[in-house]
Design an enzyme around this catalytic site. Sequence first.
Site, PDB file in Angstrom:
ATOM      1  N   HIS A 194       0.824  -1.211   0.000  1.00  0.00           N
ATOM      2  CA  HIS A 194       0.000   0.000   0.000  1.00  0.00           C
ATOM      3  C   HIS A 194       0.856   1.257   0.000  1.00  0.00           C
ATOM      4  CE1 HIS A 194      -3.898  -2.108   1.573  1.00  0.00           C
ATOM      5  NE2 HIS A 194      -3.437  -2.636   0.457  1.00  0.00           N
ATOM      6  N   HIS A 444      -1.128 -13.093  -1.635  1.00  0.00           N
ATOM      7  CA  HIS A 444      -2.488 -13.337  -1.142  1.00  0.00           C
ATOM      8  C   HIS A 444      -2.627 -14.788  -0.672  1.00  0.00           C
ATOM      9  CE1 HIS A 444      -4.084  -9.742  -3.685  1.00  0.00           C
ATOM     10  NE2 HIS A 444      -3.854  -9.363  -2.454  1.00  0.00           N
TER      11      HIS A 444
END
Length: 704
Positions: A194, A444
């Site tokens: 991020h 993920h």
Amino acid sequence: GPQSYQNLFLQRINPQYDNTVYGGNLIEDHVYSRAPGKLAPQAPILQSNYHSAPQVAPAIQFNGVAAANGGPLGTLSPNPYGQGFPQLPIPQPTQDPASLGCGQAPGFCPKSRYRSYDGSCNNLNNPGLGIPQTRYNRLLPAKYGDGISTPTMALSGNPLPSARAVSFSMYPDIPIEDPIWTLNAMQYGQIITHDMSMIVGSTQTQPHATRCCSPDGQLLDLANSPEHCFPIVVPQNDPAYSQQNIRCMNFVRTITDKDRRCIGDHQPAEQLTAVNSYLDLSIVYGNNDQVNQQVRLFQGGRLISEQRNSQEWLPRNPNATGACTLLDINEPCYLAGDTRVNQNPQLTVLQTLLLREHNRIASVLASINPHWDDETIFQEARKINIGQHQQISYYEWLPIFIGLDNSLKNKILWRTQGYVDDYDPTVNPSVLNEHANAAFRFFHTLIAGQLDLVSERRNSYGNIRISDWFNRPAILEQGNSFDELTRGLGTQPELAADAYHDREITLNWLRQPGQPLGQDLKAICIQRNRDHGLASYNDYRSFCGLPKASSFQDFLDVISRDNVERLATLYEHPDDVDLTVGGSLETIIPGTLAGPTFLCILTEQFYRTRVGDRFWFENSGETGFTQQQLAEIRKSSIARIMCDNGRGVRAMQPRAFERISQSNAVVPCEALPVVDLSLWKDLKGGSSHIPSAGFGTSDYYFKK
Ligand code: HEM
């Protein structure tokens, strides 16, 4: 066995490789400025002399391992900051907006010891490099269906297999715990992500406002479908969604420089990223001046926070109902430098710890330097917080993901007590599309669907289901959950790096209250790969030095037989296999969490992120730390950050990305190394040698 894969990887060194060509300048570096059809030279990632960098101080012990890349003390590379106008052999950027997407480079660069919020003026030769709303970079040219912007097709011209079909065929939910690493390692990875990039046009936290499917999950006919729709077709034999009669999963395409009309009609589109590329805690401080002002208190150098239940929280989001999925209007919904802050509880825990760490540092600086003004305290605290974050990200986190030897060989990590000074203004720090939208998303696979709530004695009180709490951080303020989740991060193992994914991610992403199913994040990532027109897995195999496959059989060198057979059933041709898919099936290289192709891409990105940052914490000069301060920053650890900022966290294992064990036992917080902030005591008095950020000064380095 895995050993032979590693050998294979190590051997793929291109002897023709010429450092001066590829180490090259940032204009050359971008595929669209290359001659058509001319591909980037192969990147022999594991070649030890791949990246040229200055020699550094003699090798020292690093985490108990002997030195590898330290050499005799050599001359430090010139730091352009200290030299007035840099005179560097770099072509001026093309001035048409296409070279920067739509992000506007500033007209001039103020002289500053500190980073700007948007990353502008980090590169003084090209002040718009790495700023928000600019293009991702690419290693290989895009392969759009029409060569310009439509999603990738099979070689035959047929559509590629349904992304959802690929997801449920290739990525079952078989929960295997990682034998070594904690959930914290996964979660800090998302922090790094991020900090570095965000596709423009989606929130990554909520259902998209554009609906490409009917409310009951059916495909809309093309004519009625809103602009930018590229819905995921759910096959009729879907094991889960067919039971709800869902045939369509929403998917909206990423905004490109073409959508924004930054480039001509005949140039291929490039996706835009919404945040700056630098590893600079923009998730805490914001990606531009406006957001920075919203999160700053402008008193004591502090960030705005709220005190409740004798704990410090991120400020409330003024648009809570829009930004979060609240079951009750009074539930907290936070505001931070990054819009994804509320996405999942453990992400919000880390964002909160980083906010508290800033304010903790600011209090200490204010007390030892009572003459400093708000701006000086703020910028110095920010600089320390970023330095610690870069130290933790590179020296503690990165070796787990891309390997210690690999990082040392490629000059991404250094064993030195001194400065490194490897800043290279010719390196483009922009995030690679292949990195953000294929390779880095592989992790993920590490996500666990249930989060343990853990006591100080490291017993689990129970756990929460992650899909009950997507975009809903209320859990943090219930009872002692914040500390329990913090300890859980350091105690619970992450899931293993493999082709298995937790169903909370593959079936329940953004599951709405009371609904049986949500979305499939894996299918979304496969669709995103096609939306961005990434070249195929086979292209990146050869880019990264593996043999180019001419049949599915040829994938057997790095992918299991079962998975190669599944690929051959799903795809028409080996050249059709998506990078996201092929890369995620490769056998993991021992000592890392990735297979050879993703490792190659990740390694390249983390090299660029480091040497393309003029403000990198290991650089000397006016923007850097003193030698003694740097030595303190190097003592920081994620364990100490959790200790110092969790109200009831009194003990932690020293290496908190690693599971608790006899050799990594939980110890009292005070036993962990601490960054001694007294080194920031301003002995000269006055703030004259620590100029404030000084925007508006007439003394600037760059004028357009
Ligand atoms: C519970 C944890 C996580 C959730 C719920 C999550 C969810 C998401 C979602 C929804 C997207 C955008 C999908 C799209 O529309 O294309 C995304 C993108 C991404 N994720 Fe995750 N993620 C998580 C953890 C991670 C971790 C641990 C990593 C890496 C270590 C990671 C790496 C990325 C990257 C690189 C992107 C693309 C960033 C960009 O926009 O440039 N994520 N993730």
